[in-house]
Write an enzyme that holds these catalytic residues in place. Structure first.
Site, PDB file in Angstrom:
ATOM      1  CD  GLN A 258     140.402 -86.777  -0.290  1.00  0.00           C
ATOM      2  OE1 GLN A 258     140.265 -87.990  -0.383  1.00  0.00           O
ATOM      3  NE2 GLN A 258     140.366 -86.159   0.876  1.00  0.00           N
ATOM      4  CG  HIS A 261     135.827 -84.900   1.448  1.00  0.00           C
ATOM      5  ND1 HIS A 261     135.048 -85.268   2.517  1.00  0.00           N
ATOM      6  CD2 HIS A 261     136.610 -85.965   1.179  1.00  0.00           C
ATOM      7  CE1 HIS A 261     135.344 -86.500   2.878  1.00  0.00           C
ATOM      8  NE2 HIS A 261     136.286 -86.953   2.074  1.00  0.00           N
ATOM      9  CD  GLU A 326     142.520 -85.386   5.349  1.00  0.00           C
ATOM     10  OE1 GLU A 326     141.661 -85.590   6.224  1.00  0.00           O
ATOM     11  OE2 GLU A 326     142.272 -84.751   4.298  1.00  0.00           O
ATOM     12  CG  HIS A 327     143.520 -88.953   2.771  1.00  0.00           C
ATOM     13  ND1 HIS A 327     142.761 -87.802   2.758  1.00  0.00           N
ATOM     14  CD2 HIS A 327     142.964 -89.751   3.709  1.00  0.00           C
ATOM     15  CE1 HIS A 327     141.785 -87.902   3.640  1.00  0.00           C
ATOM     16  NE2 HIS A 327     141.882 -89.074   4.241  1.00  0.00           N
ATOM     17  CG  ASP A 360     137.493 -91.124   3.827  1.00  0.00           C
ATOM     18  OD1 ASP A 360     138.466 -90.739   4.488  1.00  0.00           O
ATOM     19  OD2 ASP A 360     137.219 -90.681   2.698  1.00  0.00           O
ATOM     20  CG  HIS A 419     165.406 -76.412  42.504  1.00  0.00           C
ATOM     21  ND1 HIS A 419     164.809 -75.191  42.669  1.00  0.00           N
ATOM     22  CD2 HIS A 419     164.614 -77.112  41.642  1.00  0.00           C
ATOM     23  CE1 HIS A 419     163.707 -75.139  41.944  1.00  0.00           C
ATOM     24  NE2 HIS A 419     163.556 -76.301  41.306  1.00  0.00           N
TER      25      HIS A 419
END
Length: 457
Positions: A258, A261, A326-327, A360, A419
């Site tokens: 991770q 990245h 995220e993960h 991924d 209406h």
């Protein structure tokens, strides 16, 4: 990378920094991006050429050179081995099969005298962004374009930066495999602006999707409303829950994966077993020395990464839900049971045989996921991001009459008497009553015009 205990006095300070990772970019970045957007909106292709020359280091000469030609796509394919092609094609097949299984269907609701349909309609034009600065990302092309293709989007365009005029050949081949309609050699905020407002060469689209750096994310946030956007993605994130039942090498290598990245990647391991966290830390520092992207990994460990010792597994689960990453990796006994207690996460990876890296690339669901705590309310990219739902409502006269009293009363509550009137007049038995009303309106209109002419005289 530090180890901090939830019992320690400094824990709240550390944890607040984790929760605050989704703060807006500084005003300097926002001002730069806003200027780029305005410039592209006004000068169109001329601005794109200037920014390409400035940021990507090559001169397109003409706007048409920003579009990748068929010949260039074919030449790029020559650099890819048969085995690599097979890997991309196999990933595409798995991703497509998954998204086909999730396609949202039309919904029909019926009751006596009424029928309501929810019709699913694909978007017409979509612009996808694929990063290309620090590495090539063919997987991002697959993960973004395939859900759009399955949804039935008519035209899918891809923008990716061409550093020194070159695009990663794997990215190009992935775009060919999924059937992208055109590849634009444009990066950064200028690509987002081009998709949002259009130029002579780049079409304006209905929605922009795909991850990017802070300039891309800021541009997406600023054009949102003029065009649809998927997620305002930030740096990648992984939080792993451990209880010591899995060899410490497993969470350690996931953390390293991770961290490579991005220098601002969030890498966290949470466990109530203190000695186990020390083992993870030692393995991480040993392994990262042999990693090709060591500089990026080290910076990620300095800036955002932390190991948290909790009092119990239950407290570990609570912290993960508060971080909403995220993960999430679950490396515990009864891992599936623990996974079902995770309510805030982009994707959850259960057990030692489900590494985030598989998600991924080849598992099926998109790896374009909510970051920065937005998993509290957002989901990963899917087919549903590329469709819209329209409701078609039909009532028989009898059913309309039966519900009209409540509609009229609600309209009057809100002071919207037009209406109420539109319902009341439908209750009259014959169409003649409506003709009569129209006749009165017509006569009143003629009187008003006569009065205006008299006043002029």
């Amino acid at each position: 990378m530090i180890i901090v205990s939830t019992k320690s006095e400094d824990f709240e300070g550390v944890f607040k920094r984790i929760l605050a990772r989704n703060i807006s970019p500084d005003s300097t970045i926002e001002d730069r991006v806003r200027k780029i957007i305005i410039d592209v909106r006004e000068r169109k292709d001329k601005a794109l050429i200037d920014y390409t020359r400035k940021f990507d280091g090559w001169n397109p000469v003409s706007p048409e050179r920003l579009i990748m030609t068929k010949k260039e796509i074919e030449q790029a394919e020559k650099y890819i081995t048969r085995e690599d092609r097979k890997a991309i094609e196999k990933a595409a097949e798995r991703i497509e099969n998954y998204h086909k299984s999730t396609f949202p269907g039309n919904v029909i609701y019926k009751e006596r005298g009424a029928k309501i349909e929810r019709v699913v309609i694909p978007l017409e034009l979509v612009g996808l962004y694929c990063p290309g600065g620090k590495a090539g990302y063919p997987s991002t092309v697959l993960m973004s374009a395939i859900p759009a293709k399955v949804a039935g989007v008519k035209k899918i365009y891809l923008a990716t930066p061409a550093v020194q005029g070159k695009i990663n050949p794997y990215t190009i081949f992935a775009a060919k495999v999924v059937g992208v309609d055109a590849i634009f050699k444009i990066g950064g905020a200028q690509a987002i602006a081009a998709f949002a407002f259009g130029t002579d060469v780049v079409p304006s689209v209905d929605k922009i999707a795909g991850p990017g750096n802070i300039y891309v994310a800021t541009a997406k946030r600023l054009v949102q409303g003029s065009v649809g956007v998927d997620l305002i993605a930030g740096p990648s994130e992984l939080v792993t829950i451990c209880d010591g039942s899995v060899h410490p090498l497993i969470p350690a290598i996931d953390i390293i994966a991770q961290a490579e990245h991005d220098e601002r990647a969030l890498c966290v391991a949470v466990s109530h077993v203190g000695p186990y966290l020390h083992q993870i830390k030692n393995i991480v520092y040993f392994l990262m020395k042999i990693m090709p992207r060591r500089d990026i990994i080290e910076e990620a460990f300095r800036s955002q990464s932390v190991l948290i010792q909790t009092r119990s597994l239950e407290e570990s689960i609570d912290l993960v839900n508060r971080i909403a990453p995220e993960h999430v990796g679950v490396l515990t006994r009864n891992a599936m049971k623990v996974a079902r207690e995770i309510k805030n996460a982009g994707t959850v990876f259960v057990g030692a045989n489900s590494p985030p890296a598989v998600g991924d690339y080849i598992a099926g669901p998109s790896h374009v996921l909510p970051t920065g705590g937005t998993a509290r309310f957002a989901s990963g990219l899917s087919v549903e991001d590329f469709v819209k739902k329209t409701n078609i409502i039909f009532f028989t006269r009898r059913r309309m009459v039966e519900v009209s009293e409540h509609a009229i009363r609600l309209a009057n509550m809100e002071g919207l008497f037009g209406h109420a009137f539109s319902v009341e007049k439908r209750l009259q038995k014959t169409i003649k009553s409506l003709d009569y009303i129209l006749k009165i309106y017509d006569e009143e209109g003629k009187k008003t015009n006569k009065n205006k002419e008299a006043n002029k005289k």
